[in-house]
Scaffold this motif. Structure first.
Motif, PDB file in Angstrom:
ATOM      1  N   SER A  77       0.936  -1.419   0.075  1.00  0.00           N
ATOM      2  CA  SER A  77      -0.010  -0.051   0.263  1.00  0.00           C
ATOM      3  C   SER A  77       0.874   1.469   0.085  1.00  0.00           C
ATOM      4  O   SER A  77       1.845   1.416   0.650  1.00  0.00           O
ATOM      5  CB  SER A  77      -0.843  -0.100   1.239  1.00  0.00           C
ATOM      6  OG  SER A  77      -0.121  -0.262   2.412  1.00  0.00           O
ATOM      7  N   GLN A  78       0.401   2.128  -0.752  1.00  0.00           N
ATOM      8  CA  GLN A  78       1.114   3.686  -0.921  1.00  0.00           C
ATOM      9  C   GLN A  78       2.578   3.524  -1.345  1.00  0.00           C
ATOM     10  O   GLN A  78       3.300   4.178  -1.208  1.00  0.00           O
ATOM     11  CB  GLN A  78       1.142   4.386   0.243  1.00  0.00           C
ATOM     12  CG  GLN A  78      -0.413   4.741   0.885  1.00  0.00           C
ATOM     13  CD  GLN A  78      -0.552   5.361   2.063  1.00  0.00           C
ATOM     14  OE1 GLN A  78       0.390   5.272   2.859  1.00  0.00           O
ATOM     15  NE2 GLN A  78      -1.531   5.890   2.250  1.00  0.00           N
ATOM     16  N   SER A  79       2.907   2.420  -2.133  1.00  0.00           N
ATOM     17  CA  SER A  79       3.906   2.185  -2.742  1.00  0.00           C
ATOM     18  C   SER A  79       4.427   2.578  -4.254  1.00  0.00           C
ATOM     19  O   SER A  79       3.374   2.596  -4.911  1.00  0.00           O
ATOM     20  CB  SER A  79       4.666   0.836  -2.649  1.00  0.00           C
ATOM     21  OG  SER A  79       5.013   0.199  -1.200  1.00  0.00           O
ATOM     22  N   ASN A  80       5.448   3.009  -4.594  1.00  0.00           N
ATOM     23  CA  ASN A  80       5.747   3.280  -6.087  1.00  0.00           C
ATOM     24  C   ASN A  80       6.149   2.063  -6.637  1.00  0.00           C
ATOM     25  O   ASN A  80       7.416   1.815  -6.408  1.00  0.00           O
ATOM     26  CB  ASN A  80       6.574   4.627  -5.845  1.00  0.00           C
ATOM     27  CG  ASN A  80       6.870   4.791  -7.666  1.00  0.00           C
ATOM     28  OD1 ASN A  80       6.575   4.197  -8.345  1.00  0.00           O
ATOM     29  ND2 ASN A  80       7.697   6.045  -7.821  1.00  0.00           N
ATOM     30  N   LEU A  81       5.261   1.617  -7.509  1.00  0.00           N
ATOM     31  CA  LEU A  81       5.937   0.240  -8.423  1.00  0.00           C
ATOM     32  C   LEU A  81       5.622   0.642  -9.864  1.00  0.00           C
ATOM     33  O   LEU A  81       5.413  -0.350 -10.552  1.00  0.00           O
ATOM     34  CB  LEU A  81       4.912  -0.815  -7.951  1.00  0.00           C
ATOM     35  CG  LEU A  81       4.971  -1.299  -6.429  1.00  0.00           C
ATOM     36  CD1 LEU A  81       3.584  -1.816  -5.891  1.00  0.00           C
ATOM     37  CD2 LEU A  81       6.113  -2.050  -6.049  1.00  0.00           C
ATOM     38  N   PHE A  96      -2.372  -3.876  -2.660  1.00  0.00           N
ATOM     39  CA  PHE A  96      -1.740  -2.544  -3.505  1.00  0.00           C
ATOM     40  C   PHE A  96      -2.746  -1.273  -3.462  1.00  0.00           C
ATOM     41  O   PHE A  96      -2.557  -0.400  -4.280  1.00  0.00           O
ATOM     42  CB  PHE A  96      -1.956  -3.016  -4.937  1.00  0.00           C
ATOM     43  CG  PHE A  96      -0.684  -4.119  -5.166  1.00  0.00           C
ATOM     44  CD1 PHE A  96       0.437  -3.844  -5.410  1.00  0.00           C
ATOM     45  CD2 PHE A  96      -1.014  -5.493  -5.197  1.00  0.00           C
ATOM     46  CE1 PHE A  96       1.459  -4.930  -5.595  1.00  0.00           C
ATOM     47  CE2 PHE A  96      -0.123  -6.408  -5.598  1.00  0.00           C
ATOM     48  CZ  PHE A  96       0.994  -6.064  -5.703  1.00  0.00           C
ATOM     49  N   SER A  97      -3.402  -1.136  -2.170  1.00  0.00           N
ATOM     50  CA  SER A  97      -4.005   0.064  -1.958  1.00  0.00           C
ATOM     51  C   SER A  97      -3.219   1.312  -2.077  1.00  0.00           C
ATOM     52  O   SER A  97      -2.506   1.379  -1.721  1.00  0.00           O
ATOM     53  CB  SER A  97      -4.976   0.256  -0.569  1.00  0.00           C
ATOM     54  OG  SER A  97      -5.827  -1.015  -0.692  1.00  0.00           O
ATOM     55  N   ARG A  98      -3.949   2.509  -3.001  1.00  0.00           N
ATOM     56  CA  ARG A  98      -2.889   3.697  -3.224  1.00  0.00           C
ATOM     57  C   ARG A  98      -1.722   3.690  -3.634  1.00  0.00           C
ATOM     58  O   ARG A  98      -1.041   4.459  -3.726  1.00  0.00           O
ATOM     59  CB  ARG A  98      -3.263   4.495  -1.931  1.00  0.00           C
ATOM     60  CG  ARG A  98      -4.674   4.846  -1.616  1.00  0.00           C
ATOM     61  CD  ARG A  98      -4.798   5.571  -0.131  1.00  0.00           C
ATOM     62  NE  ARG A  98      -4.269   5.034   0.965  1.00  0.00           N
ATOM     63  CZ  ARG A  98      -4.478   3.690   1.493  1.00  0.00           C
ATOM     64  NH1 ARG A  98      -5.577   3.200   1.293  1.00  0.00           N
ATOM     65  NH2 ARG A  98      -3.807   3.239   2.837  1.00  0.00           N
ATOM     66  N   THR A 114      -6.625  -9.825  -4.400  1.00  0.00           N
ATOM     67  CA  THR A 114      -5.912  -8.709  -4.287  1.00  0.00           C
ATOM     68  C   THR A 114      -6.504  -7.366  -4.386  1.00  0.00           C
ATOM     69  O   THR A 114      -7.374  -7.208  -4.784  1.00  0.00           O
ATOM     70  CB  THR A 114      -5.010  -8.893  -5.188  1.00  0.00           C
ATOM     71  OG1 THR A 114      -4.061 -10.194  -5.283  1.00  0.00           O
ATOM     72  CG2 THR A 114      -3.943  -7.818  -5.254  1.00  0.00           C
ATOM     73  N   LYS A 115      -6.153  -6.620  -3.128  1.00  0.00           N
ATOM     74  CA  LYS A 115      -6.792  -5.082  -3.219  1.00  0.00           C
ATOM     75  C   LYS A 115      -5.846  -4.335  -3.927  1.00  0.00           C
ATOM     76  O   LYS A 115      -4.728  -3.991  -3.882  1.00  0.00           O
ATOM     77  CB  LYS A 115      -6.512  -4.831  -1.688  1.00  0.00           C
ATOM     78  CG  LYS A 115      -7.676  -5.675  -0.857  1.00  0.00           C
ATOM     79  CD  LYS A 115      -7.449  -5.304   0.475  1.00  0.00           C
ATOM     80  CE  LYS A 115      -8.035  -6.119   1.574  1.00  0.00           C
ATOM     81  NZ  LYS A 115      -7.465  -5.833   2.903  1.00  0.00           N
ATOM     82  N   PHE A 116      -6.794  -3.792  -5.036  1.00  0.00           N
ATOM     83  CA  PHE A 116      -5.982  -2.437  -5.630  1.00  0.00           C
ATOM     84  C   PHE A 116      -6.964  -1.280  -5.652  1.00  0.00           C
ATOM     85  O   PHE A 116      -6.851  -0.574  -6.548  1.00  0.00           O
ATOM     86  CB  PHE A 116      -6.283  -2.852  -7.236  1.00  0.00           C
ATOM     87  CG  PHE A 116      -5.332  -3.899  -7.816  1.00  0.00           C
ATOM     88  CD1 PHE A 116      -3.921  -3.888  -7.604  1.00  0.00           C
ATOM     89  CD2 PHE A 116      -5.976  -5.167  -7.832  1.00  0.00           C
ATOM     90  CE1 PHE A 116      -2.973  -5.141  -8.411  1.00  0.00           C
ATOM     91  CE2 PHE A 116      -5.014  -6.415  -8.340  1.00  0.00           C
ATOM     92  CZ  PHE A 116      -3.845  -6.306  -8.435  1.00  0.00           C
ATOM     93  N   SER A 117      -7.413  -0.855  -4.500  1.00  0.00           N
ATOM     94  CA  SER A 117      -8.432   0.166  -4.239  1.00  0.00           C
ATOM     95  C   SER A 117      -7.548   1.452  -4.275  1.00  0.00           C
ATOM     96  O   SER A 117      -6.546   1.659  -3.692  1.00  0.00           O
ATOM     97  CB  SER A 117      -9.248  -0.037  -3.076  1.00  0.00           C
ATOM     98  OG  SER A 117      -8.382  -0.100  -1.863  1.00  0.00           O
TER      99      SER A 117
END
Length: 135
Positions: A77-81, A96-98, A114-117
């Motif tokens: 969450s909140q990572s730059n990928l 992977f939220s935010r 998987t969470k992509f919100s």
């Protein structure tokens, strides 16, 4: 610790919080439950790494390689990928939220539950990925 080489090591539950791991190689290592929160690992290689339940919140992992890695229950969450590769990765129940996943490659990845919100998925590729019940 830029350009670190930790190939095929076992260090489950370790803390790398806030570390600088740019261009590091951590392939085929077991780093499950490791805290990578706030880490900077630009262009790093996690090929076939075991990273189950690892914490990557607020991490900078752009242009890194997680091909065939086991990342179920990992928190990105909140990572730059941006431009990161997750081809054939196990991502079930990861968060992977935010996160920024623009131009990321998730082809053939298991993204079940998987969470992509609120994630940035612009130009991301999900060819042949399993995305059942992803949110």
């Amino acid at each position: 610790m830029s350009k670190a080489r930790l190939v095929a090591v076992k260090a489950t539950g370790a803390s790398c919080k806030g570390a600088i791991l740019d261009k590091s190689r951590l392939s085929r290592s077991d780093l499950s439950q490791t805290d990578f929160s706030g880490v900077r690992a630009h262009k790093s290689n996690f090929y076939q790494a075991q990273l189950v339940s690892a914490n990557f919140t607020d991490a900078v992992l752009d242009e890194s390689n997680f091909e065939s890695a086991k990342l179920s229950h990992a928190d990105f969450s909140q990572s730059n990928l941006e431009k990161t590769t997750f081809t054939n990765a196990q991502l079930s129940e990861a968060d992977f939220s935010r996160a920024v996943l623009s131009k990321a490659i998730l082809d053939g990845a298991d993204c079940q539950n998987t969470k992509f919100s609120s994630a940035d998925l612009s130009k991301a590729s999900f060819r042949e990925a399993e995305i059942e019940e992803a949110v």
